[in-house]
Motif scaffolding. Structure first.
Motif, PDB file in Angstrom:
ATOM      1  N   SER A  27       0.973  -1.198  -0.156  1.00  0.00           N
ATOM      2  CA  SER A  27       0.112   0.313   0.029  1.00  0.00           C
ATOM      3  C   SER A  27       0.735   1.967   0.190  1.00  0.00           C
ATOM      4  O   SER A  27       0.839   2.280  -0.064  1.00  0.00           O
ATOM      5  N   VAL A  28       2.134   1.110   0.535  1.00  0.00           N
ATOM      6  CA  VAL A  28       3.114   1.559  -0.141  1.00  0.00           C
ATOM      7  C   VAL A  28       3.481   2.222  -1.326  1.00  0.00           C
ATOM      8  O   VAL A  28       4.233   1.643  -1.478  1.00  0.00           O
ATOM      9  N   ILE A  29       3.759   3.560  -1.714  1.00  0.00           N
ATOM     10  CA  ILE A  29       4.705   4.092  -2.296  1.00  0.00           C
ATOM     11  C   ILE A  29       6.444   4.542  -2.550  1.00  0.00           C
ATOM     12  O   ILE A  29       6.783   5.241  -1.301  1.00  0.00           O
ATOM     13  N   THR A  30       7.250   3.936  -3.195  1.00  0.00           N
ATOM     14  CA  THR A  30       8.982   3.983  -2.555  1.00  0.00           C
ATOM     15  C   THR A  30       9.569   4.682  -3.314  1.00  0.00           C
ATOM     16  O   THR A  30       8.791   4.286  -5.029  1.00  0.00           O
ATOM     17  N   PRO A  31      10.751   4.822  -3.609  1.00  0.00           N
ATOM     18  CA  PRO A  31      11.829   5.650  -4.612  1.00  0.00           C
ATOM     19  C   PRO A  31      11.707   3.987  -5.513  1.00  0.00           C
ATOM     20  O   PRO A  31      12.098   4.752  -7.041  1.00  0.00           O
ATOM     21  N   GLU A  32      11.855   2.646  -5.169  1.00  0.00           N
ATOM     22  CA  GLU A  32      12.221   1.690  -6.367  1.00  0.00           C
ATOM     23  C   GLU A  32      10.443   1.270  -7.135  1.00  0.00           C
ATOM     24  O   GLU A  32      10.653   1.428  -8.101  1.00  0.00           O
ATOM     25  N   ASP A  33       9.352   2.346  -7.124  1.00  0.00           N
ATOM     26  CA  ASP A  33       8.236   2.333  -7.606  1.00  0.00           C
ATOM     27  C   ASP A  33       8.715   3.874  -8.467  1.00  0.00           C
ATOM     28  O   ASP A  33       7.107   3.472  -9.599  1.00  0.00           O
ATOM     29  N   PHE A  34       9.172   4.081  -8.837  1.00  0.00           N
ATOM     30  CA  PHE A  34       8.955   5.377 -10.110  1.00  0.00           C
ATOM     31  C   PHE A  34       8.527   4.871 -11.497  1.00  0.00           C
ATOM     32  O   PHE A  34       9.530   3.785 -11.808  1.00  0.00           O
ATOM     33  N   THR A  35       8.423   5.661 -12.127  1.00  0.00           N
ATOM     34  CA  THR A  35       8.193   5.420 -13.011  1.00  0.00           C
ATOM     35  C   THR A  35       9.676   6.163 -14.305  1.00  0.00           C
ATOM     36  O   THR A  35       9.884   6.753 -13.514  1.00  0.00           O
ATOM     37  N   GLU A  36       9.270   5.450 -14.778  1.00  0.00           N
ATOM     38  CA  GLU A  36      11.315   6.050 -16.380  1.00  0.00           C
ATOM     39  C   GLU A  36      10.488   7.588 -16.248  1.00  0.00           C
ATOM     40  O   GLU A  36      11.404   8.569 -16.306  1.00  0.00           O
ATOM     41  N   GLU A  37       9.234   7.839 -16.342  1.00  0.00           N
ATOM     42  CA  GLU A  37       9.298   9.092 -16.414  1.00  0.00           C
ATOM     43  C   GLU A  37       9.031  10.381 -15.402  1.00  0.00           C
ATOM     44  O   GLU A  37      10.244  10.946 -15.601  1.00  0.00           O
ATOM     45  N   GLN A  38       8.868   9.497 -14.162  1.00  0.00           N
ATOM     46  CA  GLN A  38       9.430   9.823 -13.141  1.00  0.00           C
ATOM     47  C   GLN A  38      10.722  10.802 -12.919  1.00  0.00           C
ATOM     48  O   GLN A  38      11.293  11.959 -12.397  1.00  0.00           O
ATOM     49  N   ARG A  39      11.235   9.967 -13.612  1.00  0.00           N
ATOM     50  CA  ARG A  39      12.654   9.226 -13.262  1.00  0.00           C
ATOM     51  C   ARG A  39      13.405  10.264 -13.927  1.00  0.00           C
ATOM     52  O   ARG A  39      14.666  11.154 -13.988  1.00  0.00           O
ATOM     53  N   MET A  40      12.921  10.710 -15.424  1.00  0.00           N
ATOM     54  CA  MET A  40      13.094  11.680 -16.084  1.00  0.00           C
ATOM     55  C   MET A  40      12.534  13.121 -15.628  1.00  0.00           C
ATOM     56  O   MET A  40      14.166  14.056 -16.076  1.00  0.00           O
ATOM     57  N   ILE A  41      12.118  12.934 -14.921  1.00  0.00           N
ATOM     58  CA  ILE A  41      11.893  14.651 -14.428  1.00  0.00           C
ATOM     59  C   ILE A  41      12.910  15.168 -13.131  1.00  0.00           C
ATOM     60  O   ILE A  41      13.300  16.106 -13.133  1.00  0.00           O
ATOM     61  N   GLY A  42      13.464  13.728 -12.777  1.00  0.00           N
ATOM     62  CA  GLY A  42      14.036  14.121 -11.665  1.00  0.00           C
ATOM     63  C   GLY A  42      15.292  14.452 -12.351  1.00  0.00           C
ATOM     64  O   GLY A  42      15.974  15.190 -11.674  1.00  0.00           O
ATOM     65  N   GLU A  43      15.721  14.118 -13.423  1.00  0.00           N
ATOM     66  CA  GLU A  43      17.014  13.861 -14.139  1.00  0.00           C
ATOM     67  C   GLU A  43      17.011  15.417 -14.677  1.00  0.00           C
ATOM     68  O   GLU A  43      18.064  15.924 -14.931  1.00  0.00           O
ATOM     69  N   ALA A 507      10.042   4.225  11.894  1.00  0.00           N
ATOM     70  CA  ALA A 507      10.717   3.236  11.591  1.00  0.00           C
ATOM     71  C   ALA A 507       9.651   1.758  10.511  1.00  0.00           C
ATOM     72  O   ALA A 507      10.309   1.634   9.871  1.00  0.00           O
ATOM     73  N   GLU A 508       8.545   2.911   9.978  1.00  0.00           N
ATOM     74  CA  GLU A 508       7.250   1.648   9.944  1.00  0.00           C
ATOM     75  C   GLU A 508       7.876   1.970   7.914  1.00  0.00           C
ATOM     76  O   GLU A 508       8.183   1.471   7.205  1.00  0.00           O
ATOM     77  N   SER A 509       8.408   3.012   7.936  1.00  0.00           N
ATOM     78  CA  SER A 509       8.595   3.269   7.054  1.00  0.00           C
ATOM     79  C   SER A 509       8.949   2.837   5.864  1.00  0.00           C
ATOM     80  O   SER A 509       9.247   2.328   4.940  1.00  0.00           O
ATOM     81  N   ALA A 510      10.618   3.007   6.821  1.00  0.00           N
ATOM     82  CA  ALA A 510      12.422   1.760   5.977  1.00  0.00           C
ATOM     83  C   ALA A 510      11.208   0.475   6.118  1.00  0.00           C
ATOM     84  O   ALA A 510      12.003   0.101   5.007  1.00  0.00           O
ATOM     85  N   PHE A 511      11.439  -0.175   7.114  1.00  0.00           N
ATOM     86  CA  PHE A 511      10.876  -1.492   7.230  1.00  0.00           C
ATOM     87  C   PHE A 511       9.697  -1.593   6.066  1.00  0.00           C
ATOM     88  O   PHE A 511      10.252  -3.022   5.740  1.00  0.00           O
ATOM     89  N   LEU A 512       8.743  -0.809   5.704  1.00  0.00           N
ATOM     90  CA  LEU A 512       8.108  -1.427   4.497  1.00  0.00           C
ATOM     91  C   LEU A 512       8.535  -1.358   3.219  1.00  0.00           C
ATOM     92  O   LEU A 512       8.616  -2.058   1.887  1.00  0.00           O
ATOM     93  N   ARG A 513       9.794  -0.708   2.993  1.00  0.00           N
ATOM     94  CA  ARG A 513       9.992   0.193   1.576  1.00  0.00           C
ATOM     95  C   ARG A 513      11.246  -1.074   2.091  1.00  0.00           C
ATOM     96  O   ARG A 513      11.110  -1.931   0.216  1.00  0.00           O
ATOM     97  N   THR A 514      11.555  -1.794   3.064  1.00  0.00           N
ATOM     98  CA  THR A 514      12.722  -2.794   2.365  1.00  0.00           C
ATOM     99  C   THR A 514      12.172  -3.911   1.983  1.00  0.00           C
ATOM    100  O   THR A 514      12.468  -4.431   1.188  1.00  0.00           O
ATOM    101  N   LYS A 515      10.592  -4.683   3.001  1.00  0.00           N
ATOM    102  CA  LYS A 515      10.114  -5.621   3.085  1.00  0.00           C
ATOM    103  C   LYS A 515       9.602  -5.952   1.125  1.00  0.00           C
ATOM    104  O   LYS A 515       9.976  -6.734   1.162  1.00  0.00           O
ATOM    105  N   LYS A 516       9.396  -4.474   1.095  1.00  0.00           N
ATOM    106  CA  LYS A 516       8.501  -4.136  -0.804  1.00  0.00           C
ATOM    107  C   LYS A 516       9.102  -4.958  -1.585  1.00  0.00           C
ATOM    108  O   LYS A 516       9.926  -5.426  -2.865  1.00  0.00           O
ATOM    109  N   ARG A 517      11.146  -4.647  -1.149  1.00  0.00           N
ATOM    110  CA  ARG A 517      12.186  -4.190  -1.930  1.00  0.00           C
ATOM    111  C   ARG A 517      12.343  -5.972  -2.121  1.00  0.00           C
ATOM    112  O   ARG A 517      12.972  -6.635  -2.796  1.00  0.00           O
TER     113      ARG A 517
END
Length: 598
Positions: A27-43, A507-517
């Motif tokens: 249910s959480v969004i993480t940096p690993e979920d970024f779309t290619e378009e979103q990464r391009m915006i960052g770049e 702590a939960e944000s890091a945990f959820l992201r790592t579990k998802k990864r």
């Protein structure tokens, strides 16, 4: 030119519910979920900063207004000013993940990043969220392109945290065509060159309201630049209003609704500030790790010394946690606001409700983000040693610039009071079953036995997060029982409750992201994330236990205190892990890469 990205979908989650419910990592969004378009915006943002801003850094820092405005307009040509402006008003209408990425990448631009951030955030968003159709059509295309620059005017010489204590007045003219504004606003970012000012004033001296004021209106003047500790390349001046005739149609939303606009815009501002702190934290890690490899003492680079490595590991770990929090929250805000039709007359009501949903999480991000950056900047200076105190080195400026973040957008002390206060208000409105959960916990604790063995990956960390939530409910329930309506006056207890919630969300944000990864990439690729999550969860749990003990000593005494401490001891039982070895592993990866490593 940035292209409009695909909106990320997310399941609706009630704001603040994380403290009483288990959360699924899906249910959480993480940096690993970024779309290619979103990464391009960052770049695109990164390339603009490195190509256009950094070469002009010295001139920007010397307050070259013309250059700053010119560069803001270049940013407008690239679409960097229009991410949050709906398409029908010549904006891009990007999702919140994309606009958050822009905010994060802007941090490398230092003072210019603040100028741009103030314009696109607190300067433009009041009109996006609360403007009439006519106001949006008139102002948003100009703000999106950079043809006009915006500033936000809330603070006054006598009212900072007490925003509603403002003395600026607005009086409706006899013919009803104008409001006459009088007053002074203090510490206004972009004031020296802004064209549009979002100004808060009291109609008839009582009804807190919001107005769109143009620089060219008679009676508008700008005071002298403040000489600041940091962010020296950003403009900070007073705005002076003397018998300014503002057209009645420039009233934003309705008379008496200014507090809703101010507080909700500040919520977004707090979140965007955390994203900026994240970017600066990553930049600092890059500076510090590269310097540690370069600096030789006792015939070896200081990056080989264990205590320097520990600093780098702790810096990277806190940045990883903040990274996880920021994009988790961006996903929540996106899910809350994606259905709003900003062309509708009721868009203001819908916006206020959607933003307020995650006000608590925005405050958590602001406090944790600003304090994380201060920690990382301070350690960065320490790694540089005496050179960290010298202006020639970038870390000196990062350190000075970071300090304002704990004051911006509501001080961290105010936000610490808002976090539990908002939660309790929601409970009183039956929006969250907080007291019911606290009562259930009291019954559960009569027979509670702590789990003693853990075999699965991150199983103990997941358990500790669950126990941390129980500790919050225990302390919160006891505090409400004792103080009831007077709890507002017990600021130390409220601050402790806020800090527990902050640590849990982090702590939960890091945990959820790592579990998802781990689920997606496997344990080997996620080894660094696993180590950072383990370290942070265990160390944050120690903090939570200490806060709980301090709170119990205030709330209880005698035999009741002994009983509650015994209960806490059961809830806090854990098997320590080898954090020293894990930090060595984390540091080795960061030092090898000379940058933030996930």
């Amino acid at each position: 030119m940035i292209e409009r990205g695909t909106k990320m979908m997310g399941e609706k989650i009630i704001g603040g519910s994380f403290i009483i419910n288990d959360v699924d990592y899906n249910s959480v969004i993480t940096p690993e979920d970024f779309t290619e378009e979103q990464r391009m915006i960052g770049e695109t943002t990164k390339d603009f900063i490195e190509g256009e801003i950094l070469p002009q850094d010295e001139a920007i820092e010397s307050l070259n207004y013309d250059l700053t405005v010119k560069l803001l307009q270049k940013a407008g040509e690239l679409g960097l000013l229009s991410a949050d402006v709906p398409e029908q008003y010549e904006g891009l209408g990007l999702d919140k993940i994309s606009s958050t990425l822009i905010s994060e990448r802007l941090s490398k631009a230092s003072s210019f990043g603040l100028s741009l951030g103030a314009h696109v955030g607190i300067g433009t968003l009041p009109i996006v969220y609360f403007g009439t159709e006519e106001q949006k059509k008139k102002y948003l295309p100009l703000l999106a392109s950079g043809e006009k620059i915006a500033a936000y005017c809330l603070t006054e010489p006598s009212s900072g945290s007490d925003a509603l204590g403002a003395k600026t007045t607005a009086t409706l003219s006899e013919d009803g065509k104008h409001y006459i504004l009088n007053g002074t606003k203090q510490f206004i970012t972009n004031a020296a060159f802004a064209d549009i000012f979002i100004v808060y004033a009291k109609v008839n001296g009582t009804d807190f309201s919001t107005f769109i004021v143009e620089r060219t209106m008679e009676g508008v003047s700008i005071g002298s630049e403040e000489e600041k500790m940091g962010i020296k390349g950003s403009s900070t001046c007073p705005l002076i209003l003397e018998e300014v005739k503002v057209p009645a149609e420039n009233l934003l939303w309705e008379v008496g609704k200014g507090h809703l606009i101010a507080f909700n815009i500040l919520n977004i501002g707090r979140f965007k500030l955390a994203a900026g702190c994240l970017g600066s934290s990553k930049d600092t890690i890059e500076e510090a790790s590269a310097y540690a490899n370069e600096r030789v003492q006792f015939k070896q680079p200081i990056s080989s010394f264990s205590l320097i490595r520990r600093k780098i590991a702790e810096m990277n770990t806190k940045a990883y946690v903040l990274d996880s929090m920021v994009y988790r929250t961006a996903g929540l805000i996106d899910s809350s606001m994606k259905a709003i039709d900003f062309s509708r007359s009721d868009a203001g009501v819908a916006s206020a409700k959607a933003i307020a949903e995650y006000a608590l999480e925005c405050s958590i991000n602001k406090v944790f983000g600003s304090e994380t950056l201060d920690f990382i900047a301070d350690e960065g200076v320490q790694i540089h040693g005496g050179y960290g105190f010298i202006k020639e080195y970038k870390i000196e400026r990062i350190y000075r610039d970071s300090r304002i973040n704990r004051i911006f957008e509501g001080t961290n002390e105010i936000n610490r009071l808002l976090i539990p206060g908002t939660l309790i208000k929601r409970a009183m409105k039956d929006e969250l079953p907080l007291m019911q959960k606290a009562q259930q916990l009291q019954e559960e604790l009569l027979t509670f036995m702590p789990q003693r063995t853990f075999t699965g990956l991150l199983e103990q960390e997941e358990y500790l997060i669950k126990m941390a939530k129980k500790i919050f409910l225990m302390i919160g329930g006891l505090a409400v029982q004792k103080y009831q309506q007077k709890l507002d006056s017990e600021q130390e207890i409220l601050s402790h409750l806020a800090d527990i919630m902050i640590q849990v969300y982090a702590a939960e944000s890091a945990f959820l992201r790592t579990k998802k990864r781990v689920a997606k990439e496997g344990e080997e690729k996620a080894a660094n994330a696993i180590a950072m999550t383990q370290v942070f969860v265990h160390e944050s749990f120690e903090t939570i236990e200490a806060l709980a003990k301090d709170s119990l000593a205030q709330v209880e005494s005698g035999d009741r205190l002994s009983t509650q401490l015994s209960v806490l001891k059961k809830l806090a039982r854990r098997t320590p892990i080898n954090t020293i070895e894990r930090k060595r592993q984390i540091a080795a990866r960061v030092i090898a890469a000379e940058k933030y490593v996930v």
